[in-house]
Design an enzyme around this catalytic site. Structure first.
Site, mmCIF file in Angstrom:
data_model
loop_
_atom_site.group_PDB
_atom_site.id
_atom_site.type_symbol
_atom_site.label_atom_id
_atom_site.label_comp_id
_atom_site.label_asym_id
_atom_site.label_seq_id
_atom_site.Cartn_x
_atom_site.Cartn_y
_atom_site.Cartn_z
ATOM 1 N N SER A 1 12.117 14.290 -8.967
ATOM 2 C CA SER A 1 10.845 14.246 -8.702
ATOM 3 C C SER A 1 9.893 14.950 -9.378
ATOM 4 O O SER A 1 10.157 16.180 -9.784
ATOM 5 C CB SER A 1 10.706 14.513 -7.152
ATOM 6 O OG SER A 1 9.425 14.776 -6.533
ATOM 7 N N TYR B 1 4.486 10.942 -10.136
ATOM 8 C CA TYR B 1 3.107 10.958 -9.236
ATOM 9 C C TYR B 1 2.106 10.868 -10.584
ATOM 10 O O TYR B 1 1.922 11.732 -11.082
ATOM 11 C CB TYR B 1 3.048 11.993 -8.409
ATOM 12 C CG TYR B 1 4.121 11.727 -6.918
ATOM 13 C CD1 TYR B 1 3.780 10.352 -6.535
ATOM 14 C CD2 TYR B 1 5.000 12.856 -6.473
ATOM 15 C CE1 TYR B 1 4.820 9.973 -5.377
ATOM 16 C CE2 TYR B 1 5.584 12.555 -5.324
ATOM 17 C CZ TYR B 1 5.688 11.216 -4.921
ATOM 18 O OH TYR B 1 6.388 10.866 -3.722
ATOM 19 N N THR C 1 5.893 6.039 -9.258
ATOM 20 C CA THR C 1 5.794 5.685 -8.028
ATOM 21 C C THR C 1 4.436 5.388 -7.755
ATOM 22 O O THR C 1 3.270 5.878 -7.885
ATOM 23 C CB THR C 1 6.303 7.144 -7.392
ATOM 24 O OG1 THR C 1 7.717 7.352 -7.327
ATOM 25 C CG2 THR C 1 6.352 6.719 -5.813
ATOM 26 N N LYS D 1 7.862 2.098 -9.211
ATOM 27 C CA LYS D 1 8.743 2.365 -8.154
ATOM 28 C C LYS D 1 7.546 1.557 -7.062
ATOM 29 O O LYS D 1 6.662 2.210 -6.973
ATOM 30 C CB LYS D 1 9.216 3.568 -8.214
ATOM 31 C CG LYS D 1 9.908 4.005 -6.820
ATOM 32 C CD LYS D 1 10.831 5.387 -6.842
ATOM 33 C CE LYS D 1 11.512 5.731 -5.659
ATOM 34 N NZ LYS D 1 10.550 6.468 -4.354
ATOM 35 N N HIS E 1 9.769 3.331 -0.133
ATOM 36 C CA HIS E 1 9.948 4.926 -0.011
ATOM 37 C C HIS E 1 10.409 5.419 1.233
ATOM 38 O O HIS E 1 10.223 6.058 1.783
ATOM 39 C CB HIS E 1 8.279 5.514 0.169
ATOM 40 C CG HIS E 1 8.239 6.590 -0.554
ATOM 41 N ND1 HIS E 1 7.588 6.713 -1.956
ATOM 42 C CD2 HIS E 1 8.302 8.009 -0.241
ATOM 43 C CE1 HIS E 1 7.545 8.274 -2.037
ATOM 44 N NE2 HIS E 1 8.134 8.838 -1.132
HETATM 45 C C1 LIG Z 1 12.388 13.936 1.642
HETATM 46 C C2 LIG Z 1 11.843 12.853 0.985
HETATM 47 C C3 LIG Z 1 11.215 13.246 -0.228
HETATM 48 C C4 LIG Z 1 10.727 12.133 -1.246
HETATM 49 N N1 LIG Z 1 10.150 12.563 -2.463
HETATM 50 C C5 LIG Z 1 9.966 11.563 -3.258
HETATM 51 C C6 LIG Z 1 9.332 11.881 -4.347
HETATM 52 O O1 LIG Z 1 8.891 13.010 -4.542
HETATM 53 N N2 LIG Z 1 9.009 10.756 -5.283
HETATM 54 C C7 LIG Z 1 9.265 9.564 -4.936
HETATM 55 O O2 LIG Z 1 9.116 8.572 -6.018
HETATM 56 N N3 LIG Z 1 10.059 9.264 -3.872
HETATM 57 C C8 LIG Z 1 10.266 10.275 -3.050
HETATM 58 N N4 LIG Z 1 10.922 9.889 -1.757
HETATM 59 C C9 LIG Z 1 11.457 8.416 -1.547
HETATM 60 C C10 LIG Z 1 12.928 8.134 -2.241
HETATM 61 O O3 LIG Z 1 12.808 8.397 -3.542
HETATM 62 C C11 LIG Z 1 13.622 6.739 -1.881
HETATM 63 O O4 LIG Z 1 12.447 5.834 -2.037
HETATM 64 C C12 LIG Z 1 13.929 6.931 -0.236
HETATM 65 O O5 LIG Z 1 14.467 7.994 0.122
HETATM 66 C C13 LIG Z 1 14.825 5.706 -0.014
HETATM 67 O O6 LIG Z 1 15.000 5.620 1.319
HETATM 68 P P1 LIG Z 1 16.475 6.257 1.869
HETATM 69 O O7 LIG Z 1 16.355 7.667 1.600
HETATM 70 O O8 LIG Z 1 16.077 5.974 3.603
HETATM 71 O O9 LIG Z 1 17.408 5.224 1.564
HETATM 72 C C14 LIG Z 1 11.296 10.929 -0.908
HETATM 73 C C15 LIG Z 1 12.231 10.471 -0.125
HETATM 74 C C16 LIG Z 1 12.664 11.649 1.099
HETATM 75 C C17 LIG Z 1 13.335 11.493 2.034
#
Ligand SMILES: Cc1cc2nc3c(=O)[nH]c(=O)nc-3n(C[C@H](O)[C@H](O)[C@H](O)COP(=O)(O)O)c2cc1C
Length: 390
Positions: free
Chosen positions: A130, A154, A180, A262, A286
């Protein structure tokens, strides 16, 4: 990528170890793993990872969508030798599984992304780091050793900052950029709001920015002297909600790395992405953290796959918990899946070893699912392997 060997052999090792009195350290059931993580984390950190937008309807829908599909195993095919290896956007991997970008892992474990990187490297599973990581992309790259990695961006409004982050990612050996598109602002997240919990306000999850020369040059005082000023600047620059498709051309020019978008859920957006010459798409909402009431990611997948040329890889995340989930997404046309929350729980419970164990479990289960459904290679897995649940 280390030779994967026979992924399912991990199952045998678990039984053999058990016979010697050593039981698996990590719960094999996802919900139990989450409960174990909850017991270890403070309320704010747990809520930040576990929670979603609004009433968390979309978060639940993401998982429920898998229950509406059933796999139909086929018999009497030679499944003695399987090969789940694949290549996506030039990155080779032992199985069609990557670690989804998850920010601020320092709230979960003191070694944060470094522990995840070592766990991923032990199995050879690519890590998508990330933008909002707690450790810099250079530190994480070192911990990954030779393990493949992508950098999630981002997309800042400032093209200079964008170019600087991407140049660093290239230098540190990241093999693709995941842009993203669904976080121009944070979704409405009641669990976090109730505790007024936002790790960034405490300067966490900003390592890539605090170490960036362009970011630092724009500050009145270095973050070491004025963290509050750095946080304010971060909140200003980390994204630009006025961004539209026409800015993609400029982004394309800022890097020679493959670009994946994404957060695509609509087939028209997928077509548009393809028309703009991106190298891949990730269908995702997300994890239900942005728009409550949004379509379950799995329900959006088939139309997106159908909308783009077959040569354009479509990846998937949001709701993957088990190998059956991964298989279902692959059968609906995903070229690979990204694992999100489960590896964060494994990090909380078992650190680096926990992440490695979780991945070995998932890959072994996937190998068995592929074999027991009558397949040996990913190319053989298509929609005919599924039926709608009655
Ligand atoms: C705590 C947390 C932080 C996240 N941070 C980011 C991030 O910094 N950048 C991003 O593109 N997606 C982020 N995501 C989304 C994840 O990349 C992913 O799309 C998501 O966790 C998928 O859902 P699932 O974990 O329920 O399968 C984050 C998700 C969580 C749970």
């Amino acid at each position: 990528v280390p030779e994967p060997g026979v992924l399912a052999d991990h199952q045998t090792r678990i039984y053999v170890e058990g016979a010697a009195g050593r039981l698996p350290a990590l719960p094999l059931d996802h919900d139990e793993l989450e409960r174990r993580a909850e017991a270890r984390l403070d309320r704010g950190a747990f809520g930040y990872v576990a929670g979603g937008a609004g009433a968390e309807d979309t978060m639940r829908a993401n998982r429920d969508a898998f229950r509406r599909w059933r796999i139909v195993p086929r018999m009497l095919r030679d499944v003695s030798h399987r090969d789940l290896r694949t290549e996506v956007c030039g990155t080779a991997m032992p199985a069609p599984v990557l670690l989804a970008p998850v920010g601020v892992q320092s709230i979960v474990h003191p070694e944060a992304e470094l522990a995840v990187a070592r766990g991923a490297a032990a199995v050879g599973v690519p890590m998508v780091l990330s933008s909002a990581s707690s450790r810099s992309m250079e530190e994480v790259a070192a911990a990954l050793d030779g393990c493949p990695r992508w950098f999630q961006l981002y997309w800042p409004g400032d093209p200079e900052l964008t170019a600087s982050l991407l140049a660093r990612a290239e230098r540190a050996g990241y093999g693709a950029v995941v842009v993203t598109l669904d976080v121009w602002m944070l979704g409405w997240r009641p669990r976090d709001l109730q505790l007024a919990y936002l790790p960034f306000l405490r300067g966490e999850g900003m390592a890539n920015y605090l170490s960036d020369p362009v970011f630092r040059a724009a500050l009145d005082a270095p973050p070491e002297e004025d963290m509050a000023g750095a946080v304010r600047h971060f909140l200003r620059v980390f994204s630009d909600p006025s961004t539209t498709w026409d800015r993609l051309a400029r982004l394309r020019q800022s890097t020679r790395l493959p670009i994946l978008l994404k957060g695509i859920l609509h087939p028209d957006d997928a077509r548009r992405a393809a028309d703009h010459g991106v190298d891949g798409i990730i269908v995702s909402n997300h994890g239900g953290r942005q728009v409550d009431g949004a379509v379950a990611a799995l329900d959006a997948l088939p139309a997106v796959v159908d909308a783009v040329p077959q040569s354009l890889p479509v990846l998937f995340d949001s709701g993957i918990r088990t190998a059956a989930d991964a298989f279902t997404a692959l059968a609906l046309g995903a070229r690979a899946v990204l694992l999100g929350r489960p590896y964060v729980w494994a990090l909380a419970v078992g650190g680096e070893a926990g992440v490695a164990e979780l991945l070995r479990n998932l890959l072994a289960e996937l190998d068995l699912t592929v074999a027991l459904t009558g397949h040996t290679r990913l190319e053989e897995i298509g929609r005919e392997a599924l039926t709608r649940a009655g």
